[in-house]
Design a protein around this motif. Structure first.
Motif, PDB file in Angstrom:
ATOM      1  N   GLN A 195       0.964  -1.192  -0.202  1.00 55.52           N
ATOM      2  CA  GLN A 195      -0.111  -0.167  -0.107  1.00 55.52           C
ATOM      3  C   GLN A 195       1.079   0.708  -0.005  1.00 55.52           C
ATOM      4  O   GLN A 195       0.697   1.996  -0.920  1.00 55.52           O
ATOM      5  CB  GLN A 195      -0.572   0.165   1.295  1.00 55.52           C
ATOM      6  N   GLN A 196       2.223   1.716   0.611  1.00 50.77           N
ATOM      7  CA  GLN A 196       2.489   2.392   0.608  1.00 50.77           C
ATOM      8  C   GLN A 196       3.072   2.428  -0.889  1.00 50.77           C
ATOM      9  O   GLN A 196       3.815   3.639  -0.658  1.00 50.77           O
ATOM     10  CB  GLN A 196       4.206   2.715   1.896  1.00 50.77           C
ATOM     11  N   LYS A 197       4.141   1.310  -1.560  1.00 49.16           N
ATOM     12  CA  LYS A 197       4.387   1.658  -2.600  1.00 49.16           C
ATOM     13  C   LYS A 197       3.467   2.498  -3.270  1.00 49.16           C
ATOM     14  O   LYS A 197       4.170   2.925  -4.259  1.00 49.16           O
ATOM     15  CB  LYS A 197       4.958   0.098  -2.649  1.00 49.16           C
ATOM     16  N   ARG A 198       2.221   1.572  -3.300  1.00 43.47           N
ATOM     17  CA  ARG A 198       1.246   1.990  -4.459  1.00 43.47           C
ATOM     18  C   ARG A 198       0.915   4.150  -4.381  1.00 43.47           C
ATOM     19  O   ARG A 198       0.844   4.060  -5.407  1.00 43.47           O
ATOM     20  CB  ARG A 198       0.026   1.556  -4.243  1.00 43.47           C
ATOM     21  N   ALA A 199       0.616   3.818  -2.834  1.00 40.43           N
ATOM     22  CA  ALA A 199       1.004   5.254  -2.542  1.00 40.43           C
ATOM     23  C   ALA A 199       1.974   6.542  -3.166  1.00 40.43           C
ATOM     24  O   ALA A 199       2.268   7.760  -3.706  1.00 40.43           O
ATOM     25  CB  ALA A 199       0.609   5.809  -0.951  1.00 40.43           C
ATOM     26  N   MET A 200       3.311   5.387  -2.589  1.00 41.94           N
ATOM     27  CA  MET A 200       4.349   5.663  -3.220  1.00 41.94           C
ATOM     28  C   MET A 200       4.150   6.284  -4.792  1.00 41.94           C
ATOM     29  O   MET A 200       4.499   8.021  -5.312  1.00 41.94           O
ATOM     30  CB  MET A 200       6.062   5.930  -2.574  1.00 41.94           C
ATOM     31  N   GLY A 201       3.974   5.656  -5.618  1.00 46.69           N
ATOM     32  CA  GLY A 201       3.474   5.708  -7.323  1.00 46.69           C
ATOM     33  C   GLY A 201       2.465   6.554  -7.556  1.00 46.69           C
ATOM     34  O   GLY A 201       2.837   7.607  -8.068  1.00 46.69           O
ATOM     35  N   LEU A 202       1.505   6.895  -6.560  1.00 47.36           N
ATOM     36  CA  LEU A 202       0.402   7.599  -6.613  1.00 47.36           C
ATOM     37  C   LEU A 202       1.215   9.563  -6.569  1.00 47.36           C
ATOM     38  O   LEU A 202       0.730  10.069  -7.679  1.00 47.36           O
ATOM     39  CB  LEU A 202      -1.167   7.351  -5.757  1.00 47.36           C
TER      40      LEU A 202
END
Length: 104
Positions: A4-11
């Motif tokens: 989830q953190q990686k997805r948020a960082m990508g966003l």
């Protein structure tokens, strides 16, 4: 780092990239009018009252010199001329004399 953190960082990275693109496009999009005062430019472009003049065969520098010379007598008949940006007015005048489309 969680998924989830990686997805948020990508966003966040995607949004930041999009903002940079928008800012660059906004700055470059008006490159023809960069630094021109629209009101002054339009006054110079319309200084001849829409007269159908033949295109000038002089180079741009000479056309601008002629517009500079024409500004003072033109301004004498227009009370609001003191509030105009002379350089923008000259650019509008020169564009008209070179039969260019208005930049605004």
């Amino acid at each position: 780092m969680t998924r989830q953190q990686k997805r948020a960082m990508g966003l966040l990275l995607g949004v930041a990239s999009l903002l940079v693109i928008i800012v660059v496009a906004a700055r470059d999009g008006g490159s023809d009018t960069s630094g021109l005062d629209e009101r002054s430019y339009k006054a110079g472009y319309g200084a001849f009252g829409g007269a159908n003049l033949p295109p000038s065969d002089e180079d741009r520098e000479m056309v601008e010199i002629r517009c500079e010379e024409f500004f003072r007598p033109w301004a004498a008949g227009h009370d609001d001329a003191v509030t105009l940006d002379r350089d923008s007015w000259v650019t509008g005048c020169a564009d008209y004399l070179e039969v260019r489309d208005s930049r605004f």
